[in-house]
Enzyme design. Sequence first.
Site, PDB file in Angstrom:
ATOM      1  N   ALA A 284      -2.791 -32.135  26.375  1.00 49.61           N
ATOM      2  CA  ALA A 284      -2.949 -32.924  27.594  1.00 49.61           C
ATOM      3  C   ALA A 284      -4.209 -33.784  27.573  1.00 49.61           C
ATOM      4  CB  ALA A 284      -2.985 -31.976  28.789  1.00 49.61           C
TER       5      ALA A 284
ATOM      6  N   ASN B 110      -6.138 -25.024  27.670  1.00 51.95           N
ATOM      7  CA  ASN B 110      -6.004 -25.241  26.225  1.00 51.95           C
ATOM      8  C   ASN B 110      -6.768 -26.487  25.805  1.00 51.95           C
ATOM      9  OD1 ASN B 110      -4.047 -23.393  24.682  1.00 51.95           O
ATOM     10  ND2 ASN B 110      -3.085 -23.649  26.674  1.00 51.95           N
TER      11      ASN B 110
ATOM     12  N   HIS C 258      -8.423 -34.664  33.308  1.00 53.92           N
ATOM     13  CA  HIS C 258      -9.405 -34.243  32.308  1.00 53.92           C
ATOM     14  C   HIS C 258     -10.314 -35.415  31.958  1.00 53.92           C
ATOM     15  CE1 HIS C 258      -6.995 -30.693  31.828  1.00 53.92           C
ATOM     16  NE2 HIS C 258      -5.946 -31.408  31.456  1.00 53.92           N
TER      17      HIS C 258
HETATM   18  N1  NAD Z   1      -1.949 -27.289  23.649  1.00 55.58           N
HETATM   19  C1  NAD Z   1      -1.808 -27.689  24.892  1.00 55.58           C
HETATM   20  O1  NAD Z   1      -2.262 -28.740  25.301  1.00 55.58           O
HETATM   21  C2  NAD Z   1      -1.045 -26.832  25.839  1.00 55.58           C
HETATM   22  C3  NAD Z   1      -0.670 -27.340  27.080  1.00 55.58           C
HETATM   23  C4  NAD Z   1       0.059 -26.517  27.918  1.00 55.58           C
HETATM   24  C5  NAD Z   1       0.371 -25.238  27.546  1.00 55.58           C
HETATM   25  N2  NAD Z   1      -0.050 -24.757  26.365  1.00 55.58           N
HETATM   26  C6  NAD Z   1       0.234 -23.381  25.931  1.00 55.58           C
HETATM   27  O2  NAD Z   1       1.464 -23.383  25.240  1.00 55.58           O
HETATM   28  C7  NAD Z   1       2.152 -22.151  25.494  1.00 55.58           C
HETATM   29  C8  NAD Z   1       3.541 -22.445  26.055  1.00 55.58           C
HETATM   30  O3  NAD Z   1       3.415 -23.159  27.278  1.00 55.58           O
HETATM   31  P1  NAD Z   1       4.680 -23.323  28.234  1.00 55.58           P
HETATM   32  O4  NAD Z   1       4.282 -24.218  29.337  1.00 55.58           O
HETATM   33  O5  NAD Z   1       5.881 -23.648  27.421  1.00 55.58           O
HETATM   34  O6  NAD Z   1       4.808 -21.825  28.803  1.00 55.58           O
HETATM   35  P2  NAD Z   1       6.103 -21.134  29.438  1.00 55.58           P
HETATM   36  O7  NAD Z   1       5.586 -19.954  30.185  1.00 55.58           O
HETATM   37  O8  NAD Z   1       6.934 -22.126  30.149  1.00 55.58           O
HETATM   38  O9  NAD Z   1       6.925 -20.623  28.156  1.00 55.58           O
HETATM   39  C9  NAD Z   1       6.440 -19.641  27.278  1.00 55.58           C
HETATM   40  C10 NAD Z   1       7.635 -18.936  26.670  1.00 55.58           C
HETATM   41  O10 NAD Z   1       7.165 -18.058  25.667  1.00 55.58           O
HETATM   42  C11 NAD Z   1       7.777 -16.780  25.832  1.00 55.58           C
HETATM   43  N3  NAD Z   1       6.846 -15.790  25.328  1.00 55.58           N
HETATM   44  C12 NAD Z   1       5.675 -15.382  25.876  1.00 55.58           C
HETATM   45  N4  NAD Z   1       5.097 -14.442  25.122  1.00 55.58           N
HETATM   46  C13 NAD Z   1       5.911 -14.242  24.056  1.00 55.58           C
HETATM   47  C14 NAD Z   1       5.861 -13.396  22.924  1.00 55.58           C
HETATM   48  N5  NAD Z   1       4.854 -12.539  22.744  1.00 55.58           N
HETATM   49  N6  NAD Z   1       6.876 -13.451  22.030  1.00 55.58           N
HETATM   50  C15 NAD Z   1       7.927 -14.301  22.206  1.00 55.58           C
HETATM   51  N7  NAD Z   1       8.028 -15.126  23.275  1.00 55.58           N
HETATM   52  C16 NAD Z   1       7.024 -15.102  24.192  1.00 55.58           C
HETATM   53  C17 NAD Z   1       8.048 -16.660  27.317  1.00 55.58           C
HETATM   54  O11 NAD Z   1       9.103 -15.737  27.587  1.00 55.58           O
HETATM   55  C18 NAD Z   1       8.410 -18.086  27.675  1.00 55.58           C
HETATM   56  O12 NAD Z   1       9.799 -18.327  27.548  1.00 55.58           O
HETATM   57  C19 NAD Z   1       1.273 -21.343  26.452  1.00 55.58           C
HETATM   58  O13 NAD Z   1       0.463 -20.429  25.736  1.00 55.58           O
HETATM   59  C20 NAD Z   1       0.394 -22.403  27.082  1.00 55.58           C
HETATM   60  O14 NAD Z   1      -0.870 -21.903  27.508  1.00 55.58           O
HETATM   61  C21 NAD Z   1      -0.721 -25.535  25.490  1.00 55.58           C
END
Ligand code: NAD
Length: 268
Positions: free
Chosen positions: A121, A189, A219
């Site tokens: 983001a 993140n 941000h």
């Molecule tokens: N890099 C970035 O800029 C950025 C931005 C937003 C989110 N994120 C991160 O990316 C990840 C995904 O974000 P999202 O919005 O898709 O979240 P989300 O909650 O919509 O989806 C996460 C999915 O992962 C599954 N999950 C969780 N723990 C698990 C495990 N141990 N094993 C298997 N599956 C598992 C959940 O059931 C869910 O379906 C999060 O960790 C979030 O913090 C990163």
Amino acid sequence: MIKVGIIGCGTIGGQLIKAIKKDFKGKIKLVAVCDKNTDKAKASIRFFKTKPKILSADALIKISDLVIEAASASISASIAKKTLLAGKEAMIMSIGGLINRKDIFRLANKKKKHLYFPSGALCGLDGVKSAAAAGISTATLITKKPPRALRGAPYLIKNKIDLNSLKRQKVIFKGKAEDAIKAFPKNVNVSAIFSLAGIGGKKTIVKIICCPGAKVNSHTVVVKGDFGQLMTQTNNLPSHDNPKTSYMAILSAIATLKSITEYVRVGN
Ligand SMILES: NC(=O)c1ccc[n+]([C@@H]2O[C@H](COP(=O)([O-])OP(=O)(O)OC[C@H]3O[C@@H](n4cnc5c(N)ncnc54)[C@H](O)[C@@H]3O)[C@@H](O)[C@H]2O)c1
């Protein structure tokens, strides 16, 4: 054809699966998905005629060339490590999980396998990376989010901070990026990617402001160094399904996939 496996079929994973089907024909084959919630994994591949497999993370790594982690910071480091040890490459979305894991970065170099961290983001990382090549004196990130995008963070629970009672914007955290990541593992993140691109989690300063009524996750990055000074501001709309995840984070993951599949790279 790159064989891709996706761990985490939620907001980001689900949109990546759709993008792979629509925009990466002939370049990427989705071979498997994994989610701790099997219903989510099933739903995410419902529109494929030839269904990718639903596997455990370990089994998925075995049959993939590129593993995409979009699940949780609690597993991202172990997924990255297992993937590299298996001689495969990984794209990590839960970047906070790898903030102090130089061992895993060394492993990637030793194995000569890529670890990809999309800019998520946050905009302006190209400039931050260029600046770091000479020397950065200060790096600050100011994140403004509405209460719904911060709710549930360990720091708020531990310090009994009630965001619902806020009437106007308030600084709820100021400190090192590495502490911000521990305090808000699902919410910032951006601090992790900013630290990795610049001067690390110990020297990068993060300020988190909660803004009741805000419609965007904003941000602002300020970097000073030998090159001069840069400032960028990104006002992100939240994604459709998850107020904690900005739509731009999904788009950046798609853009990273594009750069992996193409031979011309634009930007540093
Ligand atoms: N890099 C970035 O800029 C950025 C931005 C937003 C989110 N994120 C991160 O990316 C990840 C995904 O974000 P999202 O919005 O898709 O979240 P989300 O909650 O919509 O989806 C996460 C999915 O992962 C599954 N999950 C969780 N723990 C698990 C495990 N141990 N094993 C298997 N599956 C598992 C959940 O059931 C869910 O379906 C999060 O960790 C979030 O913090 C990163």
